[in-house]
Scaffold this active site. Sequence first.
Site, PDB file in Angstrom:
ATOM      1  N   ASN A   1      -3.841   7.455  -3.822  1.00  0.00           N
ATOM      2  CA  ASN A   1      -3.970   7.491  -2.358  1.00  0.00           C
ATOM      3  C   ASN A   1      -3.408   8.833  -1.890  1.00  0.00           C
ATOM      4  OD1 ASN A   1      -3.893   7.125   0.393  1.00  0.00           O
ATOM      5  ND2 ASN A   1      -2.266   5.570   0.369  1.00  0.00           N
TER       6      ASN A   1
ATOM      7  N   LYS B   1      -3.534  10.216   0.986  1.00  0.00           N
ATOM      8  CA  LYS B   1      -3.071  10.296   2.377  1.00  0.00           C
ATOM      9  C   LYS B   1      -3.587  11.604   3.008  1.00  0.00           C
ATOM     10  CE  LYS B   1       0.739   7.409   1.023  1.00  0.00           C
ATOM     11  NZ  LYS B   1       2.088   6.911   1.243  1.00  0.00           N
TER      12      LYS B   1
ATOM     13  N   HIS C   1      -3.214  -0.410   5.176  1.00  0.00           N
ATOM     14  CA  HIS C   1      -2.032   0.307   4.682  1.00  0.00           C
ATOM     15  C   HIS C   1      -0.923   0.247   5.734  1.00  0.00           C
ATOM     16  CE1 HIS C   1       0.615   3.427   3.202  1.00  0.00           C
ATOM     17  NE2 HIS C   1      -0.004   3.313   2.039  1.00  0.00           N
TER      18      HIS C   1
ATOM     19  N   GLU D   1       1.104   2.339   6.739  1.00  0.00           N
ATOM     20  CA  GLU D   1       1.157   3.494   7.650  1.00  0.00           C
ATOM     21  C   GLU D   1       0.171   3.321   8.803  1.00  0.00           C
ATOM     22  OE1 GLU D   1       0.666   6.513   4.644  1.00  0.00           O
ATOM     23  OE2 GLU D   1       2.690   6.101   3.898  1.00  0.00           O
TER      24      GLU D   1
HETATM   25  P1  PGA Z   1       4.043   6.303  -2.855  1.00  0.00           P
HETATM   26  O1  PGA Z   1       2.930   5.744  -1.849  1.00  0.00           O
HETATM   27  O2  PGA Z   1       3.506   6.154  -4.254  1.00  0.00           O
HETATM   28  O3  PGA Z   1       4.208   7.747  -2.453  1.00  0.00           O
HETATM   29  O4  PGA Z   1       5.270   5.495  -2.651  1.00  0.00           O
HETATM   30  C1  PGA Z   1       2.187   4.600  -2.128  1.00  0.00           C
HETATM   31  C2  PGA Z   1       1.223   4.298  -1.011  1.00  0.00           C
HETATM   32  O5  PGA Z   1       1.581   4.518   0.160  1.00  0.00           O
HETATM   33  O6  PGA Z   1       0.099   3.815  -1.240  1.00  0.00           O
END
Ligand code: PGA
Length: 253
Positions: free
Chosen positions: A11, A13, A101, A103
């Site tokens: 992911n 982002k 997600h 976020e």
């Molecule tokens: P991270 O993020 O591996 O940086 O903790 C995981 C995600 O948000 O899918």
Amino acid sequence: MTNKLKYFVGNWKMFGDFGSIKIIYQIERFSAKFNRRNIKNKIIFCIPFTLIYFFIKKIKSKLISIGAQNCHHHSAHGPYTGSVNASMLKSVGAKYVILGHSENRLEGDTNLLIKNKITSALNKKLNIIFCIGETLKEKNKHKTLLVLKNQIKGSIERKHNLSKIIIAYEPVWSIGTGKIPKAIDLKKIFEFIKNEFKKIFKTKKFPVVLYGGSVNSSNIRFFSSISEIDGFLIGGDSRSSKKFIDIIKNYYK
Ligand code: PGA
């Protein structure tokens, strides 16, 4: 060692430009060699909208699938400035979409809105990576299982094509923090998600359930010892080919 198909999902982002295709090329080369060992894994990269079409044109093999990280819940065109819907994702060749997600939940995605997004993405025959997870406050109040159940019930319906929905359990307090759950909790939570899913939707098949939150090449051995985990959603460490490859290598060590 298990023979079951394992998922490694990146992911990205808000990361990446056209030059970042080299990360994918390196992983593709690694995967072509690694797969000769008869290891069954599926690699998916969920990347920004701006890169999907370009990356799909560049990737020659079937070793890596490309997905998006969100979509709008309306499938027709409409007055939604800045939004991209499931049919637009389909038209550029995306195969997967992450929905729910934390976020995006933080920015206002409710269970109902996520349900509408899932429905519209399934109508376009996209595969869903549906994220669920509790906050630290909810965990401390021992509400984890209740939260997960409500998220599942609030966004998935029996009429959905359940075989196209992958669940990603991502404790919010673990994302990007370096903190990970205890093995005993993970086992309990994964069993709960799988059993509840079957119970709620009256289906015979267990869902595929991934873990996400601070997965890296050092802690992946810990996760690989938990057989209920079907794969991983990897944020930070999916932006480096070396780190991502080391996660896969160490998983099978
Ligand atoms: P991270 O993020 O591996 O940086 O903790 C995981 C995600 O948000 O899918």
